[in-house]
Design a protein around this motif. Structure first.
Motif, PDB file in Angstrom:
ATOM      1  N   UNK A  76       0.895  -1.275   0.588  1.00 58.23           N
ATOM      2  CA  UNK A  76      -0.122  -0.103   0.115  1.00 58.23           C
ATOM      3  C   UNK A  76       1.054   0.969   0.622  1.00 58.23           C
ATOM      4  N   UNK A  77       1.956   0.583   0.735  1.00 54.96           N
ATOM      5  CA  UNK A  77       2.550   2.172   0.157  1.00 54.96           C
ATOM      6  C   UNK A  77       3.381   2.142  -0.961  1.00 54.96           C
ATOM      7  N   UNK A  78       3.497   1.398  -1.473  1.00 56.16           N
ATOM      8  CA  UNK A  78       4.446   1.882  -3.036  1.00 56.16           C
ATOM      9  C   UNK A  78       2.700   2.795  -3.795  1.00 56.16           C
ATOM     10  N   UNK A  79       1.687   1.985  -3.748  1.00 57.28           N
ATOM     11  CA  UNK A  79       0.158   2.195  -4.727  1.00 57.28           C
ATOM     12  C   UNK A  79       0.431   3.921  -3.882  1.00 57.28           C
ATOM     13  N   UNK A  80       0.564   4.024  -3.017  1.00 56.65           N
ATOM     14  CA  UNK A  80       0.359   5.703  -2.026  1.00 56.65           C
ATOM     15  C   UNK A  80       1.492   7.014  -2.894  1.00 56.65           C
ATOM     16  N   UNK A  81       2.244   6.285  -2.526  1.00 56.79           N
ATOM     17  CA  UNK A  81       3.774   6.910  -3.140  1.00 56.79           C
ATOM     18  C   UNK A  81       3.660   7.594  -5.082  1.00 56.79           C
ATOM     19  N   UNK A  82       2.687   6.167  -5.482  1.00 59.00           N
ATOM     20  CA  UNK A  82       3.197   6.430  -6.330  1.00 59.00           C
ATOM     21  C   UNK A  82       2.293   7.242  -7.223  1.00 59.00           C
ATOM     22  N   UNK A  83       0.867   7.170  -6.534  1.00 70.37           N
ATOM     23  CA  UNK A  83       0.094   7.634  -7.345  1.00 70.37           C
ATOM     24  C   UNK A  83       0.448   9.292  -6.881  1.00 70.37           C
ATOM     25  N   UNK A  84       0.728   9.675  -6.323  1.00 65.28           N
ATOM     26  CA  UNK A  84       1.136  11.181  -6.237  1.00 65.28           C
ATOM     27  C   UNK A  84       1.901  11.391  -6.914  1.00 65.28           C
ATOM     28  N   UNK A  85       2.949  10.612  -7.713  1.00 70.73           N
ATOM     29  CA  UNK A  85       4.264  10.770  -8.840  1.00 70.73           C
ATOM     30  C   UNK A  85       3.403  11.005  -9.896  1.00 70.73           C
ATOM     31  N   UNK A  86       2.280   9.510 -10.425  1.00 69.58           N
ATOM     32  CA  UNK A  86       1.482   9.858 -11.324  1.00 69.58           C
ATOM     33  C   UNK A  86       0.623  10.928 -11.425  1.00 69.58           C
ATOM     34  N   UNK A  87       0.072  11.584 -10.491  1.00 73.12           N
ATOM     35  CA  UNK A  87      -0.942  13.112 -10.480  1.00 73.12           C
ATOM     36  C   UNK A  87       0.413  13.977 -11.592  1.00 73.12           C
ATOM     37  N   UNK A  88       1.293  14.133 -10.655  1.00 75.70           N
ATOM     38  CA  UNK A  88       1.934  15.325 -11.162  1.00 75.70           C
ATOM     39  C   UNK A  88       2.629  15.071 -12.745  1.00 75.70           C
ATOM     40  N   UNK A  89       2.904  13.647 -12.992  1.00 82.19           N
ATOM     41  CA  UNK A  89       3.320  13.461 -14.207  1.00 82.19           C
ATOM     42  C   UNK A  89       2.084  14.138 -15.089  1.00 82.19           C
ATOM     43  N   UNK A  90       0.516  13.420 -14.505  1.00 80.18           N
ATOM     44  CA  UNK A  90      -0.101  13.700 -15.519  1.00 80.18           C
ATOM     45  C   UNK A  90      -0.121  14.994 -16.157  1.00 80.18           C
ATOM     46  N   UNK A  91       0.880  16.061 -14.968  1.00 81.43           N
ATOM     47  CA  UNK A  91       0.570  17.811 -15.849  1.00 81.43           C
ATOM     48  C   UNK A  91       2.092  18.350 -16.787  1.00 81.43           C
ATOM     49  N   UNK A  92       2.828  17.468 -15.648  1.00 81.60           N
ATOM     50  CA  UNK A  92       4.157  17.571 -16.726  1.00 81.60           C
ATOM     51  C   UNK A  92       4.732  16.733 -17.904  1.00 81.60           C
TER      52      UNK A  92
END
Length: 229
Positions: free
Chosen positions: A89-105
């Motif tokens: 679950x820690x991987x899901x949490x951290x990855x979703x954060x990076x995935x979020x800003x990656x969608x914009x930048x």
């Protein structure tokens, strides 16, 4: 051109990766780690479940040759989300954060990494392994163990999966933002409440009013002067 050669041992490739980005042996022994949010670094406790995730995450970095930069972290997040993080679950949490800003930048890079993740057979979140034994294997063998050969063609389900994760990530970010905004508004309302202000005035008067404030100010000045000598 590959940065990490298939004939390298995984442990040597990781050392090269850590040296390039100035990581102290991956930072696995540290009590705290930091995540970057905009220009702000937020310290978080380096709990055992995060350390276990970080070891696998770093292996995936090396296997896919994604850099430890904002762009690289969003790419590896897309790859790991697409290939699955299992019960980590820690991987899901951290990855979703990076995935979020990656969608914009870095939308194209994230999309490409996600599709590459959909093409692998498994990853090391999902495959049981002994860490120290895996470090002694050649990088080419570690790569081959998780990939399909030949790579499977992309299908409609892969594109729908990407769209689904995008919508889920944006919705989750909206909930988090709304929650933080609500807390700020409630806190501001509480600080402006008449009962709190009355309590502050009572406390102020209990300690002698302005004379007490002047005493504190005088002590502060004396302390400042002594420290500057």
């Amino acid at each position: 051109m590959k940065i990490f050669d298939d004939d390298q041992l995984l442990k040597d490739a990781l050392k090269q990766f850590f040296a390039k980005y100035h990581f102290a042996d991956g930072g696995y022994e540290l009590k705290w780690f930091k995540i970057k949010v905009g220009f702000v670094y937020i310290p978080l406790p380096n709990i055992p479940s995060r350390v276990a995730v970080a070891k696998i995450h770093d292996i995936h970095h090396v296997l896919n040759e994604y850099e430890a930069t904002l762009k690289g972290e969003s790419e590896i997040a897309g790859w790991e989300i697409a290939s699955g993080c299992g019960t980590h679950f820690v991987a899901w949490f951290l990855n979703l954060g990076s995935f979020f800003y990656g969608l914009f930048f870095f939308p194209r890079a994230v999309f490409k990494a996600f599709m590459l993740g959909r093409q692998v057979r498994t990853n090391y979140y999902l495959t049981p392994f002994v860490y120290n034994e895996l470090l002694q294997q050649k990088l080419g063998n570690v790569r081959t163990a998780i990939k399909t050969n030949p790579p499977k063609p992309l299908s409609l389900s892969d594109y729908l999966s990407f769209i689904g994760y995008c919508l889920f990530t944006l919705a989750l970010a909206g909930v988090v933002f709304y929650g933080c905004w609500w807390i700020v508004i409630e806190l501001m309302s509480y600080l402006k409440s008449p009962s709190l202000q009355q309590g502050e005035n009572n406390c102020h008067n209990c300690f002698g009013g302005d004379s007490f404030d002047n005493t504190l100010y005088s002590l502060y000045n004396q302390l400042s002067e002594s420290c500057s000598k």
